[in-house]
Design an enzyme around this catalytic site. Sequence first.
Site, short mmCIF file in Angstrom:
data_model
loop_
_atom_site.label_atom_id
_atom_site.label_comp_id
_atom_site.label_asym_id
_atom_site.label_seq_id
_atom_site.Cartn_x
_atom_site.Cartn_y
_atom_site.Cartn_z
CE1 TYR A 156 11.78 2.91 -6.82
CE2 TYR A 156 10.87 4.32 -5.11
CZ TYR A 156 10.77 3.72 -6.34
OH TYR A 156 9.64 3.92 -7.10
CD GLU A 158 19.16 10.43 -0.87
OE1 GLU A 158 18.93 11.18 -1.82
OE2 GLU A 158 19.29 10.86 0.30
N GLY A 216 2.28 -1.46 11.37
CA GLY A 216 2.01 -0.36 12.30
C GLY A 216 0.59 -0.55 12.82
CD GLN A 220 0.46 2.39 8.22
OE1 GLN A 220 -0.22 2.45 9.24
NE2 GLN A 220 1.13 1.30 7.89
CB THR A 221 -2.95 8.45 5.17
OG1 THR A 221 -1.87 9.37 4.99
CG2 THR A 221 -3.68 8.72 6.47
N1 LIG Z 1 3.68 1.61 -8.92
C1 LIG Z 1 3.83 2.67 -8.15
O1 LIG Z 1 3.04 2.87 -7.22
C2 LIG Z 1 4.95 3.65 -8.39
C3 LIG Z 1 5.04 4.75 -7.53
C4 LIG Z 1 6.07 5.66 -7.74
C5 LIG Z 1 6.95 5.50 -8.79
N2 LIG Z 1 6.83 4.42 -9.61
C6 LIG Z 1 7.83 4.28 -10.69
O2 LIG Z 1 7.20 3.89 -11.90
C7 LIG Z 1 8.04 2.96 -12.60
C8 LIG Z 1 7.26 1.69 -12.91
O3 LIG Z 1 6.82 1.13 -11.69
P1 LIG Z 1 5.99 -0.24 -11.64
O4 LIG Z 1 5.09 -0.18 -10.48
O5 LIG Z 1 5.45 -0.53 -12.99
O6 LIG Z 1 7.14 -1.26 -11.27
P2 LIG Z 1 7.55 -2.65 -11.92
O7 LIG Z 1 8.56 -3.26 -11.01
O8 LIG Z 1 6.32 -3.44 -12.24
O9 LIG Z 1 8.22 -2.21 -13.28
C9 LIG Z 1 9.57 -1.83 -13.40
C10 LIG Z 1 10.10 -2.47 -14.67
O10 LIG Z 1 11.48 -2.08 -14.84
C11 LIG Z 1 12.25 -3.24 -15.16
N3 LIG Z 1 13.62 -3.00 -14.72
C12 LIG Z 1 14.08 -2.89 -13.45
N4 LIG Z 1 15.41 -2.65 -13.45
C13 LIG Z 1 15.78 -2.61 -14.75
C14 LIG Z 1 17.03 -2.42 -15.40
N5 LIG Z 1 18.17 -2.21 -14.69
N6 LIG Z 1 17.07 -2.45 -16.75
C15 LIG Z 1 15.94 -2.66 -17.48
N7 LIG Z 1 14.72 -2.85 -16.91
C16 LIG Z 1 14.66 -2.82 -15.57
C17 LIG Z 1 11.55 -4.38 -14.43
O11 LIG Z 1 11.84 -5.66 -14.94
C18 LIG Z 1 10.08 -4.01 -14.62
O12 LIG Z 1 9.55 -4.50 -15.82
C19 LIG Z 1 9.27 2.72 -11.73
O13 LIG Z 1 10.33 3.52 -12.19
C20 LIG Z 1 8.82 3.17 -10.36
O14 LIG Z 1 9.90 3.65 -9.61
C21 LIG Z 1 5.86 3.49 -9.43
#
Ligand SMILES: NC(=O)c1ccc[n+]([C@@H]2O[C@H](COP(=O)([O-])OP(=O)(O)OC[C@H]3O[C@@H](n4cnc5c(N)ncnc54)[C@H](O)[C@@H]3O)[C@@H](O)[C@H]2O)c1
Length: 340
Positions: A156, A158, A216, A220-221
């Site tokens: 994730y 990287e 933990g 942690q925050t």
């Molecule tokens: N929620 C958080 O706290 C948070 C924090 C940092 C970054 N993000 C980023 O925000 C984005 C949304 O996060 P979220 O919390 O809504 O997560 P989530 O898992 O609810 O949503 C991700 C969506 O992407 C779809 N998906 C996954 N792999 C796929 C693929 N190969 N092809 C097509 N669709 C695919 C999943 O089915 C899902 O609907 C993500 O990219 C995540 O990395 C979220």
Amino acid sequence: MGQQQETVALVAGGAGFIGSNLTDALLARGWRVLCLDNFLTGRYDNLRHLEREPRFDILDADVTEPLPPRLTRSGRRISYIFNLACAASPPHYQANPEHTLLTNVLGTWRLLGLAQAHGARFLQASTSEVYGDPETHPQRESYWGHVNPTGPRACYDEGKRAAETLTFDFLRAQRGDVRVARIFNTYGPRMRADDGRVVSNAITQALSGDDITLYGGGEQTRSFCYVDDMVDGLMRLMLHEDPYRGAINLGNPEEITVQNLAARVLRLTGARSGVTFRPLPIDDPRRRRPDISVAEKVLGWRPRVSLDTGLKRTIAHFSGVAREAAMIPLKRRGSVKPPA
Ligand SMILES: NC(=O)c1ccc[n+]([C@@H]2O[C@H](COP(=O)([O-])OP(=O)(O)OC[C@H]3O[C@@H](n4cnc5c(N)ncnc54)[C@H](O)[C@@H]3O)[C@@H](O)[C@H]2O)c1
């Protein structure tokens, strides 16, 4: 007078937690929205209320595979592409790490190509995880991070770092107009109950009368941003007309210990549960707080929803949703096909 052109946005990952909330906001602006999702962690239930919405469409597709011809060959011109496709919680993205890495690298590459073909503006949903277990606090965009490249979170962390690289390579090559949001912990309605994150865990455990599990010592925050604030930040980032050539942190700078979070959840749910402690998972960051001065200056954005208000809305959501509905099994993804 010619008819005004309809604005079309593609939301990859639109069936997920943030993506479905973003989709609602885009439709409320009068836009047409195409949701592309493989329903790995996303749920149809998040979009069911749009069944009769003529400006909304779903494409069941995986971004690691060639994109549906409907997107690449014909159809309406897409003006904005939001790339949120990627499972966001550790148990889900670690279930098939190869697929997670390729979702970020190959998927981002495919969507950047699509953006170029349509002349669309592209927004990459990156993450605070690009900072890894940070040695500076709070985290500024200029910090290059402290990531373990071979650990279980690397697929994730990287993957997201590589996706940022690709996105800025496109910009440097003048192949498109891009934006990168480094999203910090976000919570709110439509999170999955089984996503293993501290807010959903604490709420579902408290509502079931179980003890809240903390990892933990609970010291942690984290800094928790309510989803409406996040959607507002993503929209502002996509729409601002003076491109900022760097990633921008989006998150809530109010930092609390996870133990404090558990205490608030217990107070707001009125649950009589206690708290139990388990060992901290490998590479779990100890401190997280965004420095959002760039977002404040460039986008005029800062979070508005207080933690108590956001938690109350999230608790109301989890109280209303049958637990089973929030925990439908993850769709199984087999081995990843080699790139076409
Ligand atoms: N929620 C958080 O706290 C948070 C924090 C940092 C970054 N993000 C980023 O925000 C984005 C949304 O996060 P979220 O919390 O809504 O997560 P989530 O898992 O609810 O949503 C991700 C969506 O992407 C779809 N998906 C996954 N792999 C796929 C693929 N190969 N092809 C097509 N669709 C695919 C999943 O089915 C899902 O609907 C993500 O990219 C995540 O990395 C979220």
